[in-house]
Design a protein around this motif. Structure first.
Motif, PDB file in Angstrom:
ATOM      1  N   VAL A 359       0.854  -1.185   0.000  1.00  0.00           N
ATOM      2  CA  VAL A 359       0.000   0.000   0.000  1.00  0.00           C
ATOM      3  C   VAL A 359       0.896   1.243   0.000  1.00  0.00           C
ATOM      4  O   VAL A 359       1.723   1.409   0.904  1.00  0.00           O
ATOM      5  CB  VAL A 359      -0.909   0.015   1.244  1.00  0.00           C
ATOM      6  CG1 VAL A 359      -1.782   1.269   1.234  1.00  0.00           C
ATOM      7  CG2 VAL A 359      -1.776  -1.236   1.308  1.00  0.00           C
ATOM      8  N   PRO A 360       0.794   2.111  -1.010  1.00  0.00           N
ATOM      9  CA  PRO A 360       1.689   3.275  -1.079  1.00  0.00           C
ATOM     10  C   PRO A 360       1.666   4.152   0.175  1.00  0.00           C
ATOM     11  O   PRO A 360       2.714   4.653   0.603  1.00  0.00           O
ATOM     12  CB  PRO A 360       1.183   4.036  -2.309  1.00  0.00           C
ATOM     13  CG  PRO A 360       0.635   2.961  -3.182  1.00  0.00           C
ATOM     14  CD  PRO A 360      -0.003   1.979  -2.252  1.00  0.00           C
ATOM     15  N   SER A 361       0.497   4.342   0.777  1.00  0.00           N
ATOM     16  CA  SER A 361       0.440   5.167   1.989  1.00  0.00           C
ATOM     17  C   SER A 361       1.209   4.505   3.137  1.00  0.00           C
ATOM     18  O   SER A 361       1.792   5.197   3.987  1.00  0.00           O
ATOM     19  CB  SER A 361      -1.010   5.435   2.400  1.00  0.00           C
ATOM     20  OG  SER A 361      -1.708   4.233   2.640  1.00  0.00           O
ATOM     21  N   TYR A 362       1.216   3.186   3.165  1.00  0.00           N
ATOM     22  CA  TYR A 362       2.014   2.462   4.163  1.00  0.00           C
ATOM     23  C   TYR A 362       3.501   2.679   3.904  1.00  0.00           C
ATOM     24  O   TYR A 362       4.278   2.954   4.829  1.00  0.00           O
ATOM     25  CB  TYR A 362       1.670   0.979   4.113  1.00  0.00           C
ATOM     26  CG  TYR A 362       2.550   0.086   4.963  1.00  0.00           C
ATOM     27  CD1 TYR A 362       2.612   0.248   6.341  1.00  0.00           C
ATOM     28  CD2 TYR A 362       3.308  -0.931   4.371  1.00  0.00           C
ATOM     29  CE1 TYR A 362       3.418  -0.586   7.120  1.00  0.00           C
ATOM     30  CE2 TYR A 362       4.110  -1.760   5.142  1.00  0.00           C
ATOM     31  CZ  TYR A 362       4.160  -1.586   6.519  1.00  0.00           C
ATOM     32  OH  TYR A 362       4.956  -2.393   7.285  1.00  0.00           O
ATOM     33  N   LEU A 363       3.922   2.598   2.626  1.00  0.00           N
ATOM     34  CA  LEU A 363       5.323   2.856   2.269  1.00  0.00           C
ATOM     35  C   LEU A 363       5.706   4.286   2.646  1.00  0.00           C
ATOM     36  O   LEU A 363       6.798   4.531   3.168  1.00  0.00           O
ATOM     37  CB  LEU A 363       5.536   2.620   0.774  1.00  0.00           C
ATOM     38  CG  LEU A 363       5.372   1.184   0.270  1.00  0.00           C
ATOM     39  CD1 LEU A 363       5.548   1.128  -1.241  1.00  0.00           C
ATOM     40  CD2 LEU A 363       6.351   0.243   0.947  1.00  0.00           C
ATOM     41  N   LEU A 366       6.694   4.764   6.088  1.00  0.00           N
ATOM     42  CA  LEU A 366       8.036   4.250   6.381  1.00  0.00           C
ATOM     43  C   LEU A 366       9.121   5.075   5.680  1.00  0.00           C
ATOM     44  O   LEU A 366      10.289   4.685   5.666  1.00  0.00           O
ATOM     45  CB  LEU A 366       8.137   2.786   5.924  1.00  0.00           C
ATOM     46  CG  LEU A 366       7.143   1.809   6.572  1.00  0.00           C
ATOM     47  CD1 LEU A 366       7.283   0.422   5.957  1.00  0.00           C
ATOM     48  CD2 LEU A 366       7.340   1.747   8.078  1.00  0.00           C
ATOM     49  N   LYS A 367       8.706   6.189   5.062  1.00  0.00           N
ATOM     50  CA  LYS A 367       9.606   7.093   4.334  1.00  0.00           C
ATOM     51  C   LYS A 367      10.215   6.450   3.087  1.00  0.00           C
ATOM     52  O   LYS A 367      11.292   6.822   2.632  1.00  0.00           O
ATOM     53  CB  LYS A 367      10.717   7.619   5.255  1.00  0.00           C
ATOM     54  CG  LYS A 367      10.180   8.406   6.449  1.00  0.00           C
ATOM     55  CD  LYS A 367      11.286   8.956   7.332  1.00  0.00           C
ATOM     56  CE  LYS A 367      10.702   9.727   8.510  1.00  0.00           C
ATOM     57  NZ  LYS A 367      11.761  10.255   9.409  1.00  0.00           N
ATOM     58  N   ILE A 368       9.481   5.478   2.529  1.00  0.00           N
ATOM     59  CA  ILE A 368       9.855   4.877   1.244  1.00  0.00           C
ATOM     60  C   ILE A 368       9.091   5.611   0.149  1.00  0.00           C
ATOM     61  O   ILE A 368       7.879   5.818   0.282  1.00  0.00           O
ATOM     62  CB  ILE A 368       9.514   3.373   1.228  1.00  0.00           C
ATOM     63  CG1 ILE A 368      10.362   2.636   2.268  1.00  0.00           C
ATOM     64  CG2 ILE A 368       9.730   2.773  -0.159  1.00  0.00           C
ATOM     65  CD1 ILE A 368       9.996   1.169   2.437  1.00  0.00           C
ATOM     66  N   PRO A 369       9.746   6.027  -0.932  1.00  0.00           N
ATOM     67  CA  PRO A 369       9.045   6.767  -1.982  1.00  0.00           C
ATOM     68  C   PRO A 369       7.843   5.997  -2.532  1.00  0.00           C
ATOM     69  O   PRO A 369       7.961   4.821  -2.903  1.00  0.00           O
ATOM     70  CB  PRO A 369      10.120   6.944  -3.064  1.00  0.00           C
ATOM     71  CG  PRO A 369      11.410   6.875  -2.313  1.00  0.00           C
ATOM     72  CD  PRO A 369      11.191   5.888  -1.207  1.00  0.00           C
ATOM     73  N   ALA A 370       6.721   6.634  -2.553  1.00  0.00           N
ATOM     74  CA  ALA A 370       5.484   6.060  -3.087  1.00  0.00           C
ATOM     75  C   ALA A 370       4.550   7.210  -3.427  1.00  0.00           C
ATOM     76  O   ALA A 370       4.657   8.295  -2.849  1.00  0.00           O
ATOM     77  CB  ALA A 370       4.854   5.112  -2.066  1.00  0.00           C
ATOM     78  N   HIS A 371       3.618   6.962  -4.346  1.00  0.00           N
ATOM     79  CA  HIS A 371       2.861   8.087  -4.899  1.00  0.00           C
ATOM     80  C   HIS A 371       1.432   7.684  -5.237  1.00  0.00           C
ATOM     81  O   HIS A 371       1.112   6.515  -5.415  1.00  0.00           O
ATOM     82  CB  HIS A 371       3.546   8.598  -6.181  1.00  0.00           C
ATOM     83  CG  HIS A 371       5.024   8.747  -6.056  1.00  0.00           C
ATOM     84  ND1 HIS A 371       5.611   9.899  -5.578  1.00  0.00           N
ATOM     85  CD2 HIS A 371       6.043   7.876  -6.310  1.00  0.00           C
ATOM     86  CE1 HIS A 371       6.930   9.740  -5.563  1.00  0.00           C
ATOM     87  NE2 HIS A 371       7.210   8.520  -5.999  1.00  0.00           N
ATOM     88  N   THR A 477       3.411   3.664  -7.495  1.00  0.00           N
ATOM     89  CA  THR A 477       2.413   4.687  -7.788  1.00  0.00           C
ATOM     90  C   THR A 477       1.085   4.023  -8.124  1.00  0.00           C
ATOM     91  O   THR A 477       1.028   3.126  -8.964  1.00  0.00           O
ATOM     92  CB  THR A 477       2.844   5.559  -8.974  1.00  0.00           C
ATOM     93  OG1 THR A 477       4.046   6.252  -8.634  1.00  0.00           O
ATOM     94  CG2 THR A 477       1.773   6.573  -9.342  1.00  0.00           C
ATOM     95  N   LEU A 478       0.024   4.468  -7.467  1.00  0.00           N
ATOM     96  CA  LEU A 478      -1.322   3.973  -7.757  1.00  0.00           C
ATOM     97  C   LEU A 478      -2.244   5.156  -8.028  1.00  0.00           C
ATOM     98  O   LEU A 478      -1.972   6.279  -7.623  1.00  0.00           O
ATOM     99  CB  LEU A 478      -1.871   3.166  -6.575  1.00  0.00           C
ATOM    100  CG  LEU A 478      -1.199   1.830  -6.262  1.00  0.00           C
ATOM    101  CD1 LEU A 478      -1.930   1.143  -5.105  1.00  0.00           C
ATOM    102  CD2 LEU A 478      -1.163   0.919  -7.474  1.00  0.00           C
ATOM    103  N   GLY A 479      -3.348   4.841  -8.673  1.00  0.00           N
ATOM    104  CA  GLY A 479      -4.331   5.874  -8.949  1.00  0.00           C
ATOM    105  C   GLY A 479      -5.529   5.794  -8.032  1.00  0.00           C
ATOM    106  O   GLY A 479      -6.424   6.624  -8.091  1.00  0.00           O
TER     107      GLY A 479
END
Length: 547
Positions: A359-363, A366-371, A477-479
């Motif tokens: 899940v990008p918000s979970y990443l 954790l300060k992992i790039p996600a969008h 990245t997810l929409g």
């Protein structure tokens, strides 16, 4: 000289007579293809110490596992994955470019297996108006039917219609999928038959779904033991309608009516058990694997793993519990095959149609790039580009599946060159925050990308069906919204899946060599000694096969 010649000649005869006789492997009576929807490869290793000995471990210990198998195209969606597994081809040739896509001829979004030329078999609804007519190539199941002059049977089964239809192709004896809601029926299409077989009617009358939906979903083991997953209550998962938090236990009987009625079975592990029950009924009802002269083919897809994965994500207790339960379902199914078909009489392969991203918000937490990307906002940005450079904001007809379709009539009216427009968008859209790369259709038609993510994009491009500009977002990245996850990219979190072969004609072992999903179909075709599917681009995995 004559004596020397005679001695050499005699020696050659002796040597040739000592050659061991190579006996061909007896063909299996049944081939079973198992696709687990949205299964990442690391679900094998992550939950290994919690699996029993007779499910996934049985295949790993007794079969041949590919540890570095990947999808070699974009997009990694369900319909495309199932099609590529069984055709040995990519969207470039087989023509299934997504689950839904924009049809630039019809000027509307279409669904991959919809076909109004046929009617539902099982009820009067339109849920069965389906066929594989958009599939341009044959599948390994088609080739088996051709090789045997349709004397064997090929059956496709899944809760999802596309996952039942596309694997068995155009010549199937039958394809069956589940209609939930108020219907609670396994159904088919008049493409395959005029009436449901008696065994399907009997199965539907028994209404096994009621038993599965009569009890809450609790964890299989003490929830404190689910240390491979994050905390049960968190902000990254979607609760069922009627629940405030996505936590255990889930009171299925009381929330069923608020979550699609019988359709809720697809979103709990019981959906996999239900599918396995129907697959067993098919084997008995169709006498699969009983012929002494022909090989039958059963394609089974477990869809609930995907629905659960989308809702809860990769690191959820729900996901871990689902795979622990699926492991038991598989063990039971394999035992059934041993009894009904015979241990030495079937060959099986297990894989997935795609994997999934955390899940990008979970990443992000954790300060992992996600969008997250918003298509409407990006559409406005692209319209502003065309207005700036070409004095019109009406040049875009559609944006979907990270593809841009230009409005050809508008371009013709304004006397604009589509290739110039496309290249200008390519040059500018990479400045958009969440877009990593962009390529025009013209470039994909004239340039050969031999490796990397652009090669994957090219493999997924279909000149007849795809858009004018193809976009690649940044990793992770997810929409969609900030809860739950999805898939579709060419990054390893979506492409890396298990492939395990097991049974008749299969070696024991494993390999870390790179293989593509398109290698399954030619490998099974070689095992069966039949022609490859007619669009195949994959290769035979020789180390998997005996002899």
């Amino acid at each position: 000289m004559k004596k020397v010649f005679f001695s050499l000649f005699t020696l050659l005869i002796i040597i040739s007579s000592c050659k061991p006789e190579i006996k061909p492997t007896k063909k299996p009576k049944l081939v079973v293809g198992i696709v687990i929807d949205q299964m990442r490869y690391d679900y094998l290793t992550k939950f290994m110490n919690r699996y029993g000995d007779n499910g996934f471990k049985r295949l790993l210990n007794g079969g041949f596992s590919l540890k570095n198998a990947h999808y070699n195209y974009i997009p990694t969606y369900t319909a495309v994955g199932h099609t590529s597994i069984y055709t040995g081809a990519t969207p470039f040739s087989h023509g299934i470019i997504s689950n839904n896509w924009y049809d630039k001829f019809l000027k509307e979004t279409i669904y991959c297996v919809d076909d109004k030329n046929y009617k539902t078999i099982g009820n009067d609804d339109n849920y069965g108006q389906k066929s594989p007519y958009r599939l341009n190539t044959t599948t390994v199941a088609d080739q088996l039917q051709l090789a045997q002059n349709k004397r064997g049977k090929t059956i496709g089964i899944a809760i999802k219609d596309r996952s039942a239809i596309l694997p068995v192709g155009h010549t199937a004896s039958g394809a069956y999928w589940y209609q939930g809601s108020k219907a609670n029926q396994w159904i088919s299409s008049s493409f395959y038959m005029d009436n449901l077989p008696e065994w399907v009617t009997t199965f539907n009358k028994n209404s096994k779904a009621d038993a599965y939906l009569s009890k809450p979903w609790k964890t299989l083991y003490d929830i404190k033991t689910y240390t491979n997953s994050r905390a049960d209550n968190n902000d990254f998962e979607k609760p069922f309608n009627g629940n405030t938090n996505p936590v255990f236990p889930k009171d299925i009987p009381n929330i069923k009516s608020k979550n699609g009625n019988y359709s809720i079975i697809s979103s709990i592990p019981a959906g996999n058990s239900f599918t396995a029950d129907f697959a067993k009924a098919a084997i008995i009802g169709e006498n699969l694997g009983k012929s002494e002269t022909n090989t039958d083919f059963l394609a089974v897809s477990f869809s609930s793993t995907d629905y659960i994965g989308h809702r809860y994500g990769v690191a959820a207790v729900e996901t871990e519990d689902t795979y622990l339960r699926l492991d038991k379902d598989l063990a039971n199914f394999f035992s059934f095959l041993d009894k009904e078909v015979g241990k030495d009489n079937y060959t099986l392969f297990l894989t997935a149609d795609h994997a999934a991203v955390h899940v990008p918000s979970y990443l992000q937490s954790l300060k992992i790039p996600a969008h997250y990307i918003r298509t409407r906002k990006m559409r406005s940005y692209i319209d502003s580009l065309t207005l700036k450079h070409f004095n019109s904001d009406k040049l875009i007809e559609n944006i979907s599946n990270y593809q841009i379709f230009l409005d050809k009539k508008e371009l013709e009216k304004l006397k604009l060159d589509k290739n110039i427009i496309a290249e200008k968008i390519v040059d500018e859209i990479v400045n958009y925050p969440e877009i990593y790369k962009a390529v025009s259709a013209k470039t994909l038609q004239t340039t050969n990308f031999t490796s990397g993510i652009l090669n994957a994009l090219q493999n997924g491009y279909n000149q007849k069906l795809s858009g004018d500009v193809m976009l690649i977002p940044l990793p992770a990245t997810l929409g969609s919204g900030r809860k739950g996850t999805s898939h579709g990219s060419g990054y390893s979190y979506d492409t890396h899946v298990p492939i395990i072969f097991y049974g008749n004609g299969i070696q024991k072992g494993s390999s870390s060599k790179k293989y593509n999903i398109t290698d399954i179909a030619p490998t099974i075709s070689t095992l069966l000694d039949i022609e490859f599917p007619n669009g195949t681009t994959g290769k035979v995995i020789e180390e998997v096969l005996k002899n």
